[in-house]
Design an enzyme around this catalytic site. Sequence first.
Site, PDB file in Angstrom:
ATOM      1  N   LYS A 110       0.835  -1.211   0.000  1.00 40.97           N
ATOM      2  CA  LYS A 110       0.000   0.000   0.000  1.00 40.97           C
ATOM      3  C   LYS A 110       0.868   1.259   0.000  1.00 40.97           C
ATOM      4  CE  LYS A 110      -4.307  -1.979   1.152  1.00 40.97           C
ATOM      5  NZ  LYS A 110      -4.111  -3.275   1.824  1.00 40.97           N
ATOM      6  N   LYS A 206      -3.034  -9.930  -9.243  1.00 40.76           N
ATOM      7  CA  LYS A 206      -3.892 -10.637  -8.280  1.00 40.76           C
ATOM      8  C   LYS A 206      -5.273  -9.965  -8.223  1.00 40.76           C
ATOM      9  CE  LYS A 206      -4.112  -9.763  -3.800  1.00 40.76           C
ATOM     10  NZ  LYS A 206      -3.881  -9.609  -2.356  1.00 40.76           N
ATOM     11  N   LYS A 209      -9.974  -6.176  -4.488  1.00 38.72           N
ATOM     12  CA  LYS A 209     -10.840  -4.993  -4.502  1.00 38.72           C
ATOM     13  C   LYS A 209      -9.989  -3.741  -4.676  1.00 38.72           C
ATOM     14  CE  LYS A 209     -11.872  -7.013  -0.182  1.00 38.72           C
ATOM     15  NZ  LYS A 209     -12.691  -8.033   0.418  1.00 38.72           N
TER      16      LYS A 209
HETATM   17  P1  TYM Z   1      -9.433 -10.632   2.470  1.00 42.26           P
HETATM   18  O1  TYM Z   1     -10.754 -10.166   2.935  1.00 42.26           O
HETATM   19  O2  TYM Z   1      -8.605  -9.714   1.642  1.00 42.26           O
HETATM   20  O3  TYM Z   1      -9.597 -11.969   1.643  1.00 42.26           O
HETATM   21  C1  TYM Z   1     -10.342 -13.084   2.155  1.00 42.26           C
HETATM   22  C2  TYM Z   1      -9.717 -14.369   1.681  1.00 42.26           C
HETATM   23  O4  TYM Z   1      -9.691 -14.413   0.252  1.00 42.26           O
HETATM   24  C3  TYM Z   1      -8.384 -14.705  -0.203  1.00 42.26           C
HETATM   25  N1  TYM Z   1      -8.156 -13.994  -1.469  1.00 42.26           N
HETATM   26  C4  TYM Z   1      -7.589 -14.568  -2.543  1.00 42.26           C
HETATM   27  N2  TYM Z   1      -7.144 -15.814  -2.766  1.00 42.26           N
HETATM   28  C5  TYM Z   1      -6.627 -16.089  -3.986  1.00 42.26           C
HETATM   29  N3  TYM Z   1      -6.554 -15.161  -4.991  1.00 42.26           N
HETATM   30  C6  TYM Z   1      -7.008 -13.892  -4.812  1.00 42.26           C
HETATM   31  N4  TYM Z   1      -6.952 -13.020  -5.798  1.00 42.26           N
HETATM   32  C7  TYM Z   1      -7.543 -13.548  -3.536  1.00 42.26           C
HETATM   33  N5  TYM Z   1      -8.083 -12.400  -3.003  1.00 42.26           N
HETATM   34  C8  TYM Z   1      -8.430 -12.703  -1.740  1.00 42.26           C
HETATM   35  C9  TYM Z   1      -7.461 -14.181   0.894  1.00 42.26           C
HETATM   36  O5  TYM Z   1      -6.213 -14.835   0.866  1.00 42.26           O
HETATM   37  C10 TYM Z   1      -8.239 -14.511   2.134  1.00 42.26           C
HETATM   38  O6  TYM Z   1      -8.013 -15.848   2.551  1.00 42.26           O
HETATM   39  N6  TYM Z   1      -6.687 -10.162   6.601  1.00 42.26           N
HETATM   40  C11 TYM Z   1      -7.668 -11.002   5.925  1.00 42.26           C
HETATM   41  C12 TYM Z   1      -8.925 -11.188   6.730  1.00 42.26           C
HETATM   42  C13 TYM Z   1      -8.676 -11.707   8.095  1.00 42.26           C
HETATM   43  C14 TYM Z   1      -8.314 -13.037   8.448  1.00 42.26           C
HETATM   44  C15 TYM Z   1      -8.180 -13.032   9.853  1.00 42.26           C
HETATM   45  C16 TYM Z   1      -8.101 -14.199   7.713  1.00 42.26           C
HETATM   46  C17 TYM Z   1      -8.733 -10.990   9.234  1.00 42.26           C
HETATM   47  N7  TYM Z   1      -8.444 -11.768  10.304  1.00 42.26           N
HETATM   48  C18 TYM Z   1      -7.821 -14.197  10.547  1.00 42.26           C
HETATM   49  C19 TYM Z   1      -7.739 -15.362   8.422  1.00 42.26           C
HETATM   50  C20 TYM Z   1      -7.607 -15.364   9.823  1.00 42.26           C
HETATM   51  C21 TYM Z   1      -8.023 -10.342   4.617  1.00 42.26           C
HETATM   52  O7  TYM Z   1      -7.898  -9.165   4.442  1.00 42.26           O
HETATM   53  O8  TYM Z   1      -8.594 -11.177   3.698  1.00 42.26           O
END
Ligand code: TYM
Length: 337
Positions: A110, A206, A209
Amino acid sequence: MRILSGIQSSGRLHLGNYFGAIRQFIELQHEGEALFFIANLHALNTVRDAELARELTREVAVAFLALGLDPTQAVLFRQSDIPEVTELYWVLGTVVPVAHLERAHSYKDKIARGIAPDFGLFAYPVLMAADILAYAADVVPVGKDQIQHIEFARDWATKFNVQYVKGYDPQDPAGLEKGHAKGILKLPAARLQERTAVIPGIDGQKMSKSYGNTIELFGDEKEIKKRIMGIKTDSTPVEAPKPTENSPLYELLRIMAPPSEFAEIDRSWRSGGKGYGEYKKKLLEYFHATFDPARRRREELLRDPGELDRILEEGARRAREIATGVLDAVRVAVGLK
Ligand code: TYM
């Protein structure tokens, strides 16, 4: 085995969330005690409108259910309903080296894109570690972009245990050998599905959003078509074999087509004779075949907001029971109790 994962309610869910994460969640809910939550505290880093924050939280909850999460099988809850997590976030923060946070990919990424960092963005991995450790999770299914965060959670849990648990040996975190004590914070393991670890967006980066390159699971039909028809391709002529490397269209077909049909797509792709437009139409068909049933279920769920509230309340109650047990031990260990 306790399985835990979360998704931020910072936007509408997309193919990356589904194939990188949610599909695994749904499969895993039968393999152990499963907890899934909507990371609405993390989402505050980017969503600065209360009405939208509430709406997106519900949107993600409904999406989980529409895609097959069974609330009698798995615990579904809002991150913010469990105050123990934010308490652990603080306590854990007292053993987190700033240098770790400075090399967090999500933070560095970021900054590189010119986003002025807030404390919330910087501290984001600490809250995520607290999410995982407060429930003593064994397994955390995620996409590749989250692996570093889980490694941090393991590191910091170890630091905490070394500091506060007498007889803790990092080589024996479960305290199995004589004279060793078990850690208060349990070390989690990431679970990554290699085939779908990184789902590309329509521009080939990748899918995310924050890159504006998503295909939404529950988006408007016209918009989905526009997005799919707009997937970046090169100028290889119709008759010529197409390159498979760095082609988001090929990659998305590989992920979405039934394996038997993909074999034929792969053959024609490598031999030539079909244009990209034809493949995009195929991808649109697979999209609808995969998600139309969930899209219909979502419509039904949206008609019954009371039921969603009930599921989230019950989820919070069950999640809190677990987190309270862990936090009781943490409070005593550090001297808050
Ligand atoms: P977030 O909300 O960005 O994404 C949720 C899940 O989707 C997966 N993901 C992807 N996998 C493959 N290719 C992509 N293009 C792609 N975009 C998103 C992410 O790897 C994720 O598994 N920090 C986390 C949310 C979170 C969390 C946690 C997860 C908060 N606390 C505790 C696990 C355990 C996040 O921002 O995911």
